[in-house]
Design an enzyme around this catalytic site. Structure first.
Site, PDB file in Angstrom:
ATOM      1  N   THR A 168      41.077  48.996  32.796  1.00  0.00           N
ATOM      2  CA  THR A 168      40.821  48.697  34.207  1.00  0.00           C
ATOM      3  C   THR A 168      40.653  47.201  34.421  1.00  0.00           C
ATOM      4  O   THR A 168      40.577  46.408  33.487  1.00  0.00           O
ATOM      5  CB  THR A 168      39.552  49.408  34.701  1.00  0.00           C
ATOM      6  N   CYS A 169      40.556  46.826  35.693  1.00  0.00           N
ATOM      7  CA  CYS A 169      40.391  45.410  36.040  1.00  0.00           C
ATOM      8  C   CYS A 169      38.923  45.004  36.063  1.00  0.00           C
ATOM      9  O   CYS A 169      38.603  43.856  36.373  1.00  0.00           O
ATOM     10  CB  CYS A 169      41.026  45.131  37.399  1.00  0.00           C
TER      11      CYS A 169
END
Length: 366
Positions: free
Chosen positions: A316-317
């Site tokens: 994920t970011c």
């Protein structure tokens, strides 16, 4: 001759659960706690294969929601065999559980006792004592529980409201590393039992809760040490009762291994980073919950003798999506390599979400 096409494995991380290790862990628990009846903490891992394995091995079950009651019903566990240890429930949760046949409920407040008398009249009640869990790796206490006086008052009021004063429970904190953590709560239980007996109430059950440890990247005290600490205090209770426990992590953690894929490797000013298709939000949330103290054993399948330290992070970011730091892996680790994350069978798949759109891991029973 027709040649069948080569099928590629499904992408994404997989949690492999080994049935024989679950059964062996249950036997280890029984050996460490002779005379104590284990009720598996269903929330720990709800995969149907895991639950069936435990069911076939003769284990009982503890739940914290009616959804778990329904999951267990799907593998043939009837409501009357289940204990409901979440001491605060939405009204509809209590009513649905009672309708399914559940008749043993934990409480730690007068308000909950009142609701229970309406939604599950005649139910058996066990009061939750407060503990502090200072020696647990994953802090979990402080949210629930009353003192000895509060427990006595609740159980006496239960009698007045047509409920059955059934027992007392506590929880020493998740992944506890101190067998002595069982002693003080059991001494409090003895005081409460004595006071209740003098008021004309004789309990049937004491539930010593969960929190028993599994081995991760560091050794933990053997379960037998916890069993001996509990046995000494159980023997000192004012009169005999049935004794339950709610093991979860210690039964399923070491039976599970995550297999995940490296999706990128990068050298940055902070060191070498390996990005994987598995992260904190897809099964490794306890790393955040424990402030990084819970460290999983991690290996790579490349197996190169030359090693390098990596920080391991999910897909994920989110910058919090980092589940391990300074892990020695193959120096030539690269995209497509596989990591094996051990002791991953507890509180992993049940926490998984679709954050950032990434699919949660598949769970398979071996």
């Amino acid at each position: 001759m027709t040649v069948a096409p080569i099928t590629q494995p499904r992408p994404g991380p997989v949690l492999e659960m080994r049935a024989e290790r679950i059964v062996a862990a249950l036997q280890t628990f029984r050996d460490a706690f002779p005379g104590v009846r284990p009720y598996y903490a269903t929330k720990c891992n709800t995969h149907a294969g895991v639950l069936r394995t435990l069911r076939e091995a003769g284990c009982d079950f503890e739940v914290a929601s009616t959804q778990e009651v329904e999951i267990l019903a799907g593998i043939g566990v009837p409501g009357p065999e289940v204990i409901f240890s979440n001491p605060v429930r939405a009204r509809e949760q209590t009513a649905r559980a009672a309708a399914a046949g559940v008749d043993r409920f934990s409480v730690d407040s007068v308000e909950e006792l009142h609701r229970l008398s309406v939604e599950a009249p005649g139910a058996r009640v066990y009061a939750r004592l407060a503990t502090f869990g200072q020696d647990s790796v994953v802090p979990s206490e402080g949210k629930f529980g009353v003192d000895v006086t509060g427990a006595v008052r609740l159980l006496l009021e239960a009698r007045e409201r047509g409920l059955v004063p059934y027992g007392i429970t506590f929880h020493m904190g998740s992944q506890s590393l101190a067998p002595s953590a069982l002693r003080r709560p059991l001494q409090d239980v003895a005081h409460a039992m004595d006071r209740l007996r003098r008021a004309g109430v004789r309990l049937e059950m004491v539930d010593i809760g969960g929190g028993f440890p599994a081995a991760y990247d560091e050794p933990v005290p053997p379960l037998a040490d916890f069993g001996r600490a509990a046995a000494a205090e159980i023997a000192a209770l004012p009169y005999p009762v049935e004794v339950f426990a709610e093991p979860g992590r210690c039964l399923v953690a070491e039976a599970g291994t995550f297999r995940c894929r490296v999706i990128g490797v990068a050298e940055r000013p902070s060191g070498w980073w390996a990005h994987t298709d598995l992260g904190v939000f897809h099964g490794l949330m306890e790393v955040l919950e424990s402030g990084g103290e819970l460290r999983y054993p991690i290996h790579d399948t490349r197996g190169t003798r030359l090693r390098r330290c990596y920080h391991l992070t999910g897909p994920t970011c989110d910058s919090q999506d980092t589940f391990a730091r300074d892990v020695l892996l193959s120096a030539d680790l690269h995209e497509g390599d596989e990591l094996l994350i051990g002791s991953a069978g507890a509180y992993t798949s049940v926490y998984a979400s679709r954050f950032n759109g990434f699919a949660p891991p598949r769970v398979v029973l071996i």
